[in-house]
Enzyme design. Structure first.
Site, mmCIF file in Angstrom:
data_model
loop_
_atom_site.group_PDB
_atom_site.id
_atom_site.type_symbol
_atom_site.label_atom_id
_atom_site.label_comp_id
_atom_site.label_asym_id
_atom_site.label_seq_id
_atom_site.Cartn_x
_atom_site.Cartn_y
_atom_site.Cartn_z
ATOM 1 C CG ASP A 18 41.790 41.207 28.877
ATOM 2 O OD1 ASP A 18 40.538 41.178 28.942
ATOM 3 O OD2 ASP A 18 42.411 41.894 28.046
ATOM 4 C CG HIS A 35 32.585 37.626 33.193
ATOM 5 N ND1 HIS A 35 33.839 38.080 32.864
ATOM 6 C CD2 HIS A 35 31.706 38.483 32.592
ATOM 7 C CE1 HIS A 35 33.736 39.166 32.098
ATOM 8 N NE2 HIS A 35 32.446 39.419 31.919
ATOM 9 C CG LEU A 129 47.836 33.220 48.286
ATOM 10 C CD1 LEU A 129 49.144 33.612 47.576
ATOM 11 C CD2 LEU A 129 46.908 32.517 47.288
HETATM 12 C C1 FPP Z 1 38.265 40.641 31.621
HETATM 13 O O1 FPP Z 1 37.729 39.908 30.559
HETATM 14 C C2 FPP Z 1 37.715 40.203 32.855
HETATM 15 C C3 FPP Z 1 36.961 40.959 33.675
HETATM 16 C C4 FPP Z 1 36.613 42.357 33.383
HETATM 17 C C5 FPP Z 1 36.392 40.424 34.892
HETATM 18 C C6 FPP Z 1 37.230 39.442 35.645
HETATM 19 C C7 FPP Z 1 36.314 38.699 36.503
HETATM 20 C C8 FPP Z 1 36.392 37.398 36.840
HETATM 21 C C9 FPP Z 1 37.531 36.549 36.472
HETATM 22 C C10 FPP Z 1 35.288 36.747 37.570
HETATM 23 C C11 FPP Z 1 34.673 37.539 38.677
HETATM 24 C C12 FPP Z 1 35.596 37.727 39.805
HETATM 25 C C13 FPP Z 1 35.304 37.439 41.084
HETATM 26 C C14 FPP Z 1 36.302 37.720 42.144
HETATM 27 C C15 FPP Z 1 34.063 36.839 41.495
HETATM 28 P P1 FPP Z 1 36.927 40.669 29.440
HETATM 29 O O2 FPP Z 1 35.486 40.502 29.747
HETATM 30 O O3 FPP Z 1 37.401 42.063 29.300
HETATM 31 O O4 FPP Z 1 37.334 39.792 28.198
HETATM 32 P P2 FPP Z 1 37.481 40.267 26.706
HETATM 33 O O5 FPP Z 1 38.653 41.202 26.647
HETATM 34 O O6 FPP Z 1 37.746 38.979 26.002
HETATM 35 O O7 FPP Z 1 36.178 40.901 26.323
#
Ligand code: FPP
Length: 241
Positions: A18, A35, A129
């Site tokens: 997150d 992201h 892994l």
């Molecule tokens: C949460 O941050 C993150 C996500 C919803 C997406 C996680 C995705 C990645 C790390 C990259 C894509 C993954 C792959 C496997 C290609 P948020 O956007 O909710 O952050 P915030 O709470 O600060 O708004």
């Protein structure tokens, strides 16, 4: 002790990644930039696992509730997933990392389910892994699906747990250490069955900044915890006798 035996060596760590959006917004960047940096954090974190004694790492990349985000953000995340599968598979195979994707595949954009199958096949032999990426994942849906699949056939804890975890992926049922970055303290429908006895670790670090040092700190804290799985510590058992 564990109610279900896990055969895979090493710890099972799971991470709710997150904070990508806030990381980007604080820098005046579009959320998509967070992201993108998040993908680099995935690489760093996964590659640190074997030396820290982690044999399985499950990452929450896209929850079933994330479909409710604006279409351009969803589209951007799906493009990142497509690029990840295309660009990282060779590196995963080289580093002994077996990739599995958990969650629903029938709602993913065209071509992605096939790309997942190719990446899983190409990395199948990885034995350092097991990296599991959760996409269109909901723990509640996984539990309901297991119940429907078993239809009362064998609903012992062991059989049901294996069905929830998806035994077709050879996945361990129990999570040992569940980490959430980004400062929030909730489970957000992630691995609810598997995390029944997980140690929880919450960190303020935003996911794009997460890496080996943070993971090592979480594992060190985990090693200090007294895991009793609902029983008493041995010293207290003899005292109670
Ligand atoms: C949460 O941050 C993150 C996500 C919803 C997406 C996680 C995705 C990645 C790390 C990259 C894509 C993954 C792959 C496997 C290609 P948020 O956007 O909710 O952050 P915030 O709470 O600060 O708004």
């Amino acid at each position: 002790m564990h109610s279900q035996a896990d055969s895979r060596p090493g710890l099972h760590a799971a991470i709710i990644m997150d904070g990508n959006g806030r990381w980007a917004t604080r820098r005046g960047l579009p959320r998509a930039a967070g992201h993108r940096r998040g993908v680099e954090a995935i690489r760093r974190t996964a590659e640190a696992c074997p030396d820290l004694g982690i044999g399985t790492l499950t990452l929450y990349a896209f929850s079933s509730d994330n479909w409710q985000r604006p279409a351009d953000e969803v589209g951007g995340l799906m493009r990142l997933l497509r690029a990840y599968l295309r660009n990282e598979t060779a590196r995963l195979a080289r580093t002994g990392t077996r990739l599995s994707v958990i969650g629903r595949r029938d709602r993913l954009p065209e071509g992605i389910p096939e790309a997942i199958e190719r990446a899983e096949a190409a990395t199948e032999a990885g034995d350092r892994l097991h990296l599991r990426i959760a996409v269109d994942y909901s723990a509640r849906d996984a539990i309901i699906a297991a119940a429907q699949r078993l239809q009362g056939a064998d609903t012992s804890r062991d059989a049901f747990g294996r069905a929830v975890a998806g035994e077709m992926h050879g996945s361990p049922v129990n999570v040992d250490l569940l980490i959430r970055t980004g400062g929030e303290k909730r489970l957000s429908d992630f691995l609810l069955w598997e995390a029944a006895y997980a140690e929880l670790h919450f960190t303020e670090r935003m996911w794009p900044d997460f890496g080996e040092t943070d993971l090592a700190a979480a594992v060190t804290e985990f090693a200090r915890r007294d895991r009793r799985f609902g029983a008493l510590a041995p010293a207290k058992v003899s005292a109670a006798a």
